[in-house]
Design a protein around this motif. Structure first.
Motif, short mmCIF file in Angstrom:
data_model
loop_
_atom_site.label_atom_id
_atom_site.label_comp_id
_atom_site.label_asym_id
_atom_site.label_seq_id
_atom_site.Cartn_x
_atom_site.Cartn_y
_atom_site.Cartn_z
N GLY A 69 0.85 -1.19 0.00
CA GLY A 69 0.00 0.00 0.00
C GLY A 69 0.88 1.23 0.00
N ALA A 70 0.44 2.27 -0.66
CA ALA A 70 1.20 3.52 -0.70
C ALA A 70 0.23 4.69 -0.69
CB ALA A 70 2.08 3.58 -1.94
N ASP A 71 0.70 5.80 -0.16
CA ASP A 71 -0.09 7.01 -0.19
C ASP A 71 0.86 8.19 -0.31
OD1 ASP A 71 -3.01 7.81 0.09
OD2 ASP A 71 -2.01 9.27 1.38
N THR A 72 0.38 9.24 -0.98
CA THR A 72 1.17 10.44 -1.20
C THR A 72 0.34 11.65 -0.84
OG1 THR A 72 2.37 9.38 -3.02
CG2 THR A 72 2.43 11.79 -2.95
N VAL A 73 0.94 12.57 -0.08
CA VAL A 73 0.26 13.83 0.25
C VAL A 73 1.19 15.00 -0.02
CG1 VAL A 73 -1.34 12.85 1.95
CG2 VAL A 73 0.87 13.74 2.71
N VAL A 74 0.58 16.10 -0.41
CA VAL A 74 1.29 17.37 -0.60
C VAL A 74 1.03 18.20 0.65
CG1 VAL A 74 1.38 19.48 -1.99
CG2 VAL A 74 1.09 17.25 -3.10
N VAL A 75 2.12 18.77 1.19
CA VAL A 75 2.03 19.49 2.46
C VAL A 75 2.70 20.85 2.32
CG1 VAL A 75 2.65 19.45 4.92
CG2 VAL A 75 2.09 17.32 3.74
N ILE A 76 2.00 21.89 2.76
CA ILE A 76 2.61 23.21 2.84
C ILE A 76 2.19 23.84 4.17
CG2 ILE A 76 0.75 24.35 1.52
CD1 ILE A 76 3.10 26.16 0.35
N HIS A 77 3.17 24.32 4.90
CA HIS A 77 2.93 24.91 6.22
C HIS A 77 2.14 23.95 7.11
CE1 HIS A 77 4.50 28.40 4.26
NE2 HIS A 77 3.43 28.55 3.50
N GLU A 78 2.52 22.67 7.08
CA GLU A 78 1.90 21.61 7.88
C GLU A 78 0.43 21.34 7.51
OE1 GLU A 78 3.33 19.33 10.09
OE2 GLU A 78 5.12 20.20 9.19
N GLN A 79 -0.03 21.87 6.39
CA GLN A 79 -1.39 21.63 5.93
C GLN A 79 -1.37 20.63 4.78
OE1 GLN A 79 -3.53 25.15 4.71
NE2 GLN A 79 -5.27 23.98 3.96
N VAL A 80 -2.17 19.58 4.92
CA VAL A 80 -2.27 18.57 3.87
C VAL A 80 -3.19 19.06 2.76
CG1 VAL A 80 -3.09 16.22 3.33
CG2 VAL A 80 -1.87 16.66 5.48
N LEU A 81 -2.68 19.01 1.54
CA LEU A 81 -3.48 19.39 0.38
C LEU A 81 -3.89 18.11 -0.34
CD1 LEU A 81 -1.46 22.41 -1.08
CD2 LEU A 81 -3.25 22.41 0.67
N GLY A 82 -5.15 17.79 -0.30
CA GLY A 82 -5.65 16.58 -0.94
C GLY A 82 -5.99 16.83 -2.40
N LYS A 83 -6.91 16.03 -2.91
CA LYS A 83 -7.37 16.21 -4.29
C LYS A 83 -8.40 17.33 -4.30
CE LYS A 83 -6.56 11.36 -5.17
NZ LYS A 83 -7.14 10.03 -5.35
N PRO A 84 -8.37 18.18 -5.32
CA PRO A 84 -9.31 19.32 -5.35
C PRO A 84 -10.75 18.88 -5.55
CG PRO A 84 -8.16 19.16 -7.44
CD PRO A 84 -7.54 18.13 -6.53
N LYS A 85 -11.66 19.59 -4.88
CA LYS A 85 -13.09 19.30 -5.01
C LYS A 85 -13.66 19.94 -6.27
CE LYS A 85 -13.70 19.35 0.02
NZ LYS A 85 -12.32 19.67 0.37
N ASP A 86 -13.08 21.10 -6.64
CA ASP A 86 -13.57 21.84 -7.80
C ASP A 86 -12.51 22.87 -8.20
OD1 ASP A 86 -13.75 23.91 -5.86
OD2 ASP A 86 -15.91 23.59 -5.59
N LEU A 87 -12.85 23.70 -9.18
CA LEU A 87 -11.91 24.71 -9.67
C LEU A 87 -11.45 25.65 -8.57
CD1 LEU A 87 -10.38 26.36 -11.80
CD2 LEU A 87 -12.54 27.48 -12.38
N ASN A 88 -12.37 26.13 -7.74
CA ASN A 88 -11.99 27.05 -6.67
C ASN A 88 -11.02 26.41 -5.68
OD1 ASN A 88 -13.42 29.23 -7.67
ND2 ASN A 88 -15.29 28.69 -6.57
N ASP A 89 -11.22 25.13 -5.39
CA ASP A 89 -10.33 24.42 -4.48
C ASP A 89 -8.95 24.26 -5.11
OD1 ASP A 89 -9.86 23.21 -1.98
OD2 ASP A 89 -10.36 21.21 -2.75
N ALA A 90 -8.90 23.95 -6.40
CA ALA A 90 -7.62 23.84 -7.11
C ALA A 90 -6.92 25.19 -7.15
CB ALA A 90 -7.85 23.31 -8.52
N LYS A 91 -7.67 26.25 -7.39
CA LYS A 91 -7.08 27.60 -7.40
C LYS A 91 -6.47 27.92 -6.04
CE LYS A 91 -9.93 29.92 -10.87
NZ LYS A 91 -10.97 30.94 -11.12
N ARG A 92 -7.20 27.57 -4.98
CA ARG A 92 -6.71 27.82 -3.62
C ARG A 92 -5.38 27.09 -3.39
NH1 ARG A 92 -6.61 24.90 0.93
NH2 ARG A 92 -7.82 23.22 -0.01
N MET A 93 -5.34 25.81 -3.75
CA MET A 93 -4.13 25.01 -3.52
C MET A 93 -2.96 25.50 -4.36
SD MET A 93 -5.37 21.08 -3.25
CE MET A 93 -7.07 20.75 -2.91
N LEU A 94 -3.20 25.68 -5.64
CA LEU A 94 -2.11 26.10 -6.52
C LEU A 94 -1.61 27.50 -6.17
CD1 LEU A 94 -3.43 24.53 -9.82
CD2 LEU A 94 -1.40 23.82 -8.55
N SER A 95 -2.50 28.36 -5.69
CA SER A 95 -2.08 29.69 -5.23
C SER A 95 -1.19 29.57 -3.99
CB SER A 95 -3.29 30.56 -4.92
OG SER A 95 -4.01 30.82 -6.11
#
Length: 192
Positions: A69-95
């Motif tokens: 089993g494997a899992d990958t997470v993206v972390v910035i400032h100790e906050q886990v960024l999961g898969k985006p729910k929608d465009l606004n969520d993706a904009k928030r993460m990529l920003s």
């Protein structure tokens, strides 16, 4: 027999690169982040649960088997960024990632049913500064939809990466060197 407890084509492709024969099975688990759970503990827990679920789901395939089993997470400032729910969520993460260094944690766990071998790989990734129009255009490609942190380093999102310190394959989803080491440790016990 090795079971890859994942439907990720990226993980299957990476595992194939190290010449290990395997069968894939889906390992559906609850991926909810627990209260006060750190990103490193979270990703390790998910990898272990996926390995365990894969092992239990594969009883019909072979009596002696390992499940990975494997899992990958993206972390910035100790906050886990999961898969985006929608465009606004993706904009928030990529920003958030724009012009910043973040971490990608990938955990790998292998079980024989009797024991676990696990590893955690942390990689630092630095992004260039992204404009709102670049983020919008990237979203329109469809690539961010099912990707942690809303990007794929092995795809179009790779053009945003200015620097990486660590394992490229771990950022994609499976650290090849470390996975090979885990498999070697498991085979030393000759359980399968």
């Amino acid at each position: 027999m090795l079971i890859l407890a994942s439907q990720s084509p990226r993980r299957a492709e990476l595992l194939s690169q190290i010449g290990v024969p395997f069968t894939t099975l889906s390992a559906d688990i609850d991926e909810t982040l627990l209260p006060n759970e750190t990103p490193s503990i979270y990703v390790q827990r998910l990898a272990q649960q996926k390995a365990q679920a894969g092992w239990h789901a594969s009883t019909h395939l072979a009596a002696e088997r390992w499940a990975l089993g494997a899992d990958t997470v993206v972390v910035i400032h100790e906050q886990v960024l999961g898969k985006p729910k929608d465009l606004n969520d993706a904009k928030r993460m990529l920003s958030m990632l724009s012009g910043q260094q973040h971490q990608v944690f990938t955990a790998v766990s292998i079980t024989s049913g009797q024991r676990f071998e696990s590893i955690l790989v942390k990689t630092d990734v630095t992004f260039c500064s992204l404009s709102p129009s670049q983020i919008e255009t990237y979203w329109q490609t469809g690539e961010p939809l099912d990707k942690a942190g809303s990007y794929a380093i092995q795809g179009i999102g790779g053009k945003f990466v200015t620097h990486i310190n660590g394992s490229y394959s771990a950022v994609v989803g499976l650290p090849l060197y470390e996975t090979n080491q885990l498999l070697s440790r498991m085979s030393q016990t000759h359980e399968c």
